[in-house]
Design a protein around this motif. Sequence first.
Motif, short mmCIF file in Angstrom:
data_model
loop_
_atom_site.label_atom_id
_atom_site.label_comp_id
_atom_site.label_asym_id
_atom_site.label_seq_id
_atom_site.Cartn_x
_atom_site.Cartn_y
_atom_site.Cartn_z
N PRO A 63 -106.95 36.64 -58.18
CA PRO A 63 -107.31 36.65 -56.75
C PRO A 63 -108.28 37.78 -56.40
CG PRO A 63 -105.09 37.50 -57.06
CD PRO A 63 -105.52 36.94 -58.39
N PHE A 64 -108.44 38.76 -57.29
CA PHE A 64 -109.34 39.87 -57.00
C PHE A 64 -110.80 39.52 -57.28
CE2 PHE A 64 -105.30 42.07 -58.02
CZ PHE A 64 -105.11 42.71 -56.80
N ASN A 65 -111.05 38.51 -58.12
CA ASN A 65 -112.43 38.15 -58.45
C ASN A 65 -113.12 37.59 -57.21
OD1 ASN A 65 -111.99 38.80 -61.14
ND2 ASN A 65 -111.45 36.71 -61.71
N ARG A 66 -114.24 38.18 -56.84
CA ARG A 66 -114.98 37.66 -55.69
C ARG A 66 -116.41 38.18 -55.68
NH1 ARG A 66 -114.13 40.93 -50.10
NH2 ARG A 66 -113.29 42.90 -50.88
N ARG A 67 -117.24 37.52 -54.89
CA ARG A 67 -118.62 37.93 -54.68
C ARG A 67 -118.84 38.25 -53.22
NH1 ARG A 67 -122.31 39.22 -55.94
NH2 ARG A 67 -123.98 37.69 -56.06
N ILE A 68 -119.50 39.36 -52.97
CA ILE A 68 -120.01 39.70 -51.65
C ILE A 68 -121.52 39.52 -51.77
CG2 ILE A 68 -120.32 41.54 -49.96
CD1 ILE A 68 -117.43 41.74 -52.35
N THR A 69 -122.13 38.69 -50.96
CA THR A 69 -123.52 38.29 -51.17
C THR A 69 -124.44 38.68 -50.01
OG1 THR A 69 -123.47 36.12 -50.08
CG2 THR A 69 -122.54 36.26 -52.31
N GLY A 70 -125.66 38.21 -50.12
CA GLY A 70 -126.62 38.42 -49.04
C GLY A 70 -126.33 37.58 -47.81
N GLY A 71 -125.25 36.78 -47.85
CA GLY A 71 -124.88 35.98 -46.69
C GLY A 71 -123.47 36.23 -46.19
N THR A 72 -122.74 37.16 -46.80
CA THR A 72 -121.35 37.43 -46.40
C THR A 72 -121.30 38.10 -45.03
OG1 THR A 72 -120.71 37.69 -48.72
CG2 THR A 72 -119.23 38.64 -47.06
N GLU A 73 -120.41 37.63 -44.17
CA GLU A 73 -120.28 38.23 -42.84
C GLU A 73 -119.69 39.64 -42.95
OE1 GLU A 73 -118.39 35.86 -39.89
OE2 GLU A 73 -119.63 34.09 -40.30
N MET A 74 -120.26 40.55 -42.15
CA MET A 74 -119.86 41.96 -42.20
C MET A 74 -119.79 42.54 -40.80
SD MET A 74 -122.07 43.26 -45.47
CE MET A 74 -121.89 42.36 -47.01
N ASP A 75 -118.97 43.56 -40.65
CA ASP A 75 -118.86 44.27 -39.38
C ASP A 75 -119.77 45.49 -39.38
OD1 ASP A 75 -117.00 42.65 -38.10
OD2 ASP A 75 -115.29 43.72 -38.94
N ILE A 76 -120.29 45.82 -38.21
CA ILE A 76 -121.03 47.07 -38.00
C ILE A 76 -120.03 48.08 -37.44
CG2 ILE A 76 -122.96 48.18 -36.85
CD1 ILE A 76 -123.87 45.98 -38.69
N ARG A 77 -119.95 49.26 -38.05
CA ARG A 77 -119.03 50.29 -37.60
C ARG A 77 -119.79 51.59 -37.31
NH1 ARG A 77 -114.55 47.84 -35.77
NH2 ARG A 77 -113.77 46.31 -37.28
N GLY A 78 -119.15 52.47 -36.59
CA GLY A 78 -119.76 53.77 -36.31
C GLY A 78 -120.59 53.77 -35.04
N PRO A 79 -121.39 54.81 -34.84
CA PRO A 79 -122.10 55.01 -33.57
C PRO A 79 -123.10 53.93 -33.20
CG PRO A 79 -122.03 57.06 -34.84
CD PRO A 79 -121.54 55.97 -35.74
N VAL A 80 -123.63 53.19 -34.19
CA VAL A 80 -124.65 52.19 -33.88
C VAL A 80 -124.04 50.84 -33.50
CG1 VAL A 80 -126.78 51.11 -34.73
CG2 VAL A 80 -126.20 53.41 -35.46
N ARG A 81 -122.75 50.68 -33.73
CA ARG A 81 -122.07 49.42 -33.39
C ARG A 81 -122.29 49.08 -31.92
NH1 ARG A 81 -117.74 46.04 -34.87
NH2 ARG A 81 -116.39 45.39 -33.14
N GLY A 82 -122.72 47.84 -31.64
CA GLY A 82 -122.90 47.36 -30.27
C GLY A 82 -124.17 47.82 -29.61
N ASN A 83 -125.03 48.55 -30.33
CA ASN A 83 -126.28 49.02 -29.73
C ASN A 83 -127.19 47.83 -29.45
OD1 ASN A 83 -129.28 50.14 -30.12
ND2 ASN A 83 -127.95 51.80 -29.43
N ALA A 84 -127.97 47.95 -28.39
CA ALA A 84 -128.86 46.85 -27.98
C ALA A 84 -129.86 46.48 -29.07
CB ALA A 84 -129.60 47.24 -26.70
N LYS A 85 -130.21 47.44 -29.93
CA LYS A 85 -131.19 47.17 -30.97
C LYS A 85 -130.58 46.46 -32.18
CE LYS A 85 -134.37 50.90 -29.75
NZ LYS A 85 -135.08 52.13 -30.21
N LEU A 86 -129.29 46.12 -32.11
CA LEU A 86 -128.65 45.32 -33.15
C LEU A 86 -128.27 43.93 -32.66
CD1 LEU A 86 -128.49 48.13 -34.55
CD2 LEU A 86 -126.31 47.40 -35.49
N VAL A 87 -128.61 43.62 -31.42
CA VAL A 87 -128.30 42.32 -30.84
C VAL A 87 -129.15 41.24 -31.53
CG1 VAL A 87 -128.57 40.91 -28.76
CG2 VAL A 87 -127.57 43.20 -28.62
#
Length: 516
Positions: free
Chosen positions: A63-87
């Motif tokens: 169950p540990f085998n996996r790929r994280i790719t150029g299309g995997t959904e990811m969260d933005i964290r830290g001070p830039v999260r929710g900034n207008a320039k990431l909309v």
Amino acid sequence: LLVMNHEYINQGALHPNGPTAAAGNGGVRPEDEVRKEIAAHGVSVVHIKQDSEGTWDVVFGSPFNRRITGGTEMDIRGPVRGNAKLVTKFSPNGTETRGTLNNCSMGPTPWGTYLAAEENWHGYFANSDANQPREQTRHGVNDSSRYDWELADSGADAYVRFDVTPGGGDATSDYRNEANTYGYMVEIDPFTPEAKPQKRTALGRFGHEGVIFAPATEGKPVVCYSGDDARFEYIYKFVSAQPYSAATAGGYLLDEGTLYVAKFNDDGTGEWLPLSLDDADFAAKVTAANGTMVGDINFDGFADQADVLLNTRLAADIAGATPMDRPEWGAVDPNSGEVYFTLTNNSLRTEDQTDAANPQAENRTGHIIRWTEANSDHAATSFDWDIFVFGGEQGTETVVDGEAVVTLDDDNIFNSPDGLWFDYNGRLWIQTDGSDAAPYQNNMMLAANPVTREIKRFFVGPVGCEVTGVVTTPDVKTMFVNIQHPDANWPFGTEGDHPRDATVIVTRNDGGVIGA
């Protein structure tokens, strides 16, 4: 768990008949080729096991085998999260993105997760607009992309997002801000397959080569270092706002803190310059620069700290950091606490641009720099530095106090140091990614004694490759090394087969410690 980055692709090896160029295909690329190329980027988590005879193999079905790719959904964290320039159209509130790209080096965290570095991400995006924002121009986004993914013939949203040209509506209707969701350290939890990757924006946005953590100490801040792998770019340090506690430590520690950039003085001292609007000196420099040209950018200020981090390179320019000769991997000596960084090369540096930390004009062979933080405190704001070794041909000397402490010979010449890692016994491993012309030939890996500066060649890689990535088992009896973009059909050795990147496993015939 063997976790590794897949920095970029060899299109000729990936597709049986080579890639289909948009130019000869009606201006589009086949969707299935693009889908395959995006999936080939990212990170792999591979469960491996050694049998009773010492042979390693993949645990298929784990169950540990996996790929994280150029299309995997990811969260933005830290001070830039929710900034207008990431909309974007995909994330109207600027809190999510898809994929991680051009992951170069990495860094294991003190709490057992994996940080993948987004290096030359800018080349994956295209912007045909005449007026590009500074978040793109300072990194080199232009009107064409490396692989033309935005030209996939299906026109699907997963591909058009690589065209960051503004449309007629607002940012929620297109992907003008998609490139702003790249250029970060990405935290992946290999032990929790369902965990969503997190982009840690407090560590800055630039061409991250990798990240290296100082040893974590109970009750003290977490400290990590990262190099920006481009000519005349900088070395950074992040110091967390909250203290480390082994019982509760996690990625949240990387969401609040101070990002610093290094200034190397000619007298062997150095300073960590904070990139924070809360710092009076930096705020004063920002005010003074307002309305002036900073490099090629007409600077009009920073809106807030998130804007500083989105434009980390520009902030470092204003702070007065020392432009380096392509800072790549870092490593912290487990015995002395000294910090080492490879400066791979910089053939564009002129004689007038040399300084004590980067003393070679047209530096084609590179060097390794190291420093000791004040009072042996990695969170300190000052340090003392020296050059550990210069790369070069036979007879190249590294001189300290008028005496040659290293003279390279046939057994240890090297150029363009890149990968760097301390093993559990304090040996420093050096990997190269440079010219394969005489006298250097193929890229290689070397072992160094950080105290005596003795350097020995450990192995030579196959033709055309970069030697990149190294780790051992905790007993230092099995070593894993990655070989990237080899030529000559390696490792198959038969005509007609495509060359393949691979992980090489090294053990001693007597079962002993590697490098002993």
